[in-house]
Scaffold this active site. Structure first.
Site, PDB file in Angstrom:
ATOM      1  N   THR A 197       9.104  -2.133   2.233  1.00  0.00           N
ATOM      2  CA  THR A 197       9.882  -1.108   1.556  1.00  0.00           C
ATOM      3  C   THR A 197      11.283  -1.155   2.110  1.00  0.00           C
ATOM      4  O   THR A 197      11.495  -1.709   3.190  1.00  0.00           O
ATOM      5  CB  THR A 197       9.252   0.279   1.864  1.00  0.00           C
ATOM      6  OG1 THR A 197       8.067   0.432   1.117  1.00  0.00           O
ATOM      7  CG2 THR A 197      10.148   1.423   1.538  1.00  0.00           C
ATOM      8  N   VAL A 226       0.728   2.892  -8.418  1.00  0.00           N
ATOM      9  CA  VAL A 226       1.956   3.476  -7.891  1.00  0.00           C
ATOM     10  C   VAL A 226       1.694   3.904  -6.450  1.00  0.00           C
ATOM     11  O   VAL A 226       0.677   4.534  -6.162  1.00  0.00           O
ATOM     12  CB  VAL A 226       2.409   4.689  -8.749  1.00  0.00           C
ATOM     13  CG1 VAL A 226       3.589   5.391  -8.102  1.00  0.00           C
ATOM     14  CG2 VAL A 226       2.765   4.246 -10.154  1.00  0.00           C
ATOM     15  N   GLY A 227       2.603   3.535  -5.563  1.00  0.00           N
ATOM     16  CA  GLY A 227       2.440   3.885  -4.149  1.00  0.00           C
ATOM     17  C   GLY A 227       3.114   5.195  -3.798  1.00  0.00           C
ATOM     18  O   GLY A 227       3.399   6.027  -4.672  1.00  0.00           O
ATOM     19  N   GLY A 251       0.708   2.715   1.115  1.00  0.00           N
ATOM     20  CA  GLY A 251       1.077   3.918   0.381  1.00  0.00           C
ATOM     21  C   GLY A 251      -0.017   4.942   0.148  1.00  0.00           C
ATOM     22  O   GLY A 251       0.243   6.149   0.194  1.00  0.00           O
TER      23      GLY A 251
HETATM   24  N1  ASP Z   1       4.683   2.153   0.821  1.00  0.00           N
HETATM   25  C1  ASP Z   1       4.803   1.054  -0.094  1.00  0.00           C
HETATM   26  C2  ASP Z   1       3.704   1.146  -1.098  1.00  0.00           C
HETATM   27  O1  ASP Z   1       2.584   1.463  -0.748  1.00  0.00           O
HETATM   28  C3  ASP Z   1       4.735  -0.275   0.582  1.00  0.00           C
HETATM   29  C4  ASP Z   1       5.351  -0.348   1.932  1.00  0.00           C
HETATM   30  O2  ASP Z   1       6.148   0.493   2.293  1.00  0.00           O
HETATM   31  O3  ASP Z   1       5.074  -1.239   2.712  1.00  0.00           O
HETATM   32  O4  ASP Z   1       3.936   0.853  -2.242  1.00  0.00           O
END
Ligand code: ASP
Length: 333
Positions: A197, A226-227, A251
């Site tokens: 991210t 969707v995360g 997520g």
């Molecule tokens: N949090 C993001 C998601 O789950 C991925 C990440 O931050 O590594 O889509």
């Protein structure tokens, strides 16, 4: 661990009983600025890096934080600094957002982003978008030009286009590195925990806070998944009364634990400091559940934290008091 938990609980109770004194004051801290950015948490270890790759990440993080600081130094808003930093990271193929986004199970890039203004609790987000060059700009446009918080898929893309934002086709988002990761997971040669991210949090000279997050999500995620990144309260949250938070990691865990909101809630209702709240959520609560990841956060007085339970997290910070740094591994300050 048990001892730590007991200590934590008794501390929390103590803090709660003195909640009256810990109630956030309304006055803002003026003249000070803080900026923190993150480029994803995960298996970031020296043994997997080459000096060239390390330098590339270091230089990019430095360039991004410098661009954001320039805005804050000149008296610009936390919101503008956050937007600028995230846009620059989205444009870099080094990070899993915008140009460097990972591929979903259908071999497509599907991106999510959100932004929040701590001054008025206004927020904007987009999810499941494929053609918006900078999803963070679309998230900001949702916040500023609609009465909604979250737009998804085609509707979000149509809106972004009407707003005059730059659109791209799938060839722009394609990177060899992410395609290889996709094939590895598809061919079951890798576990598929490949994520990442980009995010930024800032306190500006007027005492306002802002936070933003943008991502390509997780490699080989289900089509339509969707995360936490576009979910206000899970991946992103900002409130001038407490703090601004941007999360990165698996997520689903961040959504179930409403991590970004809970940091401020623990500060507000239990009297925890920013660091205590982040340590509890990331190093104890999420870790116990098997939720990998981390967060960056800054509070209303300028304290900041970069907390993660993974081997590393791409990160950088700078303050008006002269503290600054770029780091990626767990053992770096
Ligand atoms: N949090 C993001 C998601 O789950 C991925 C990440 O931050 O590594 O889509």
């Amino acid at each position: 661990m048990k001892k730590y938990l007991l200590g934590f609980i008794s501390f929390t109770l103590l803090a709660f009983s003195s909640c009256q004194r810990a109630t956030p004051r309304n006055e803002k801290i003026k003249g000070k600025y803080v900026l923190v950015i993150q480029g994803g948490a995960g298996v970031i270890e020296k043994k997997f890096m080459t000096p060239e790759k390390e330098k590339k990440y270091h230089d990019k993080l430095q360039q991004v934080i410098d661009s954001g600081v320039l805005i804050l130094k000149r008296g610009g808003s936390a919101l503008d600094a956050v937007t600028k930093c995230i846009t620059l990271m989205e444009d870099s193929p080094l990070f899993n957002a915008g140009k460097g986004s990972v591929f979903n199970a259908r071999g497509e890039n599907e991106m999510d982003a959100s932004i929040m203004d701590g001054k008025n609790l206004m927020a904007g987000a987009v999810a499941n978008v494929h053609t918006i060059k900078n999803p963070i700009l679309a998230a900001r446009a949702v916040m500023e030009h609609t009465s909604h918080v979250l737009l998804i898929s085609k509707g979000a893309e149509l809106f972004a286009k009407k707003q005059g934002l730059q659109m791209e086709d799938s060839s722009y988002f394609f990177t060899e590195k992410r395609w290889k990761s996709y094939l590895m997971v598809k061919d079951k040669k890798s576990q598929g925990e490949k994520h990442g991210t980009v995010g930024a949090v800032a306190l500006d000279k007027r005492g306002n806070l802002a936070a933003g997050t943008s991502t390509g999500g997780m490699t080989y995620k289900m089509y339509g998944r969707v995360g936490d990144s576009p979910i206000i309260g899970a991946g992103t949250y900002a409130d001038d009364a407490t703090c601004a938070v941007s999360c990165t990691g698996h997520g689903e865990f961040f959504i179930r634990n409403v991590v970004a909101f809970d940091i401020g809630a623990l500060m507000k209702y239990s009297g925890l400091s920013l660091k205590e709240a982040a340590n509890y959520l990331i190093l104890i609560k999420l870790k116990k559940q098997g939720g990998n990841g981390g967060l960056i956060a800054v509070d209303r007085t300028g304290h900041f934290t970069m907390t993660f339970n993974t081997p590393g997290m791409f990160r950088a910070y700078a303050t008006s008091e002269g503290f600054h740094g770029v780091a990626m591994y767990g053992d770096e300050k």
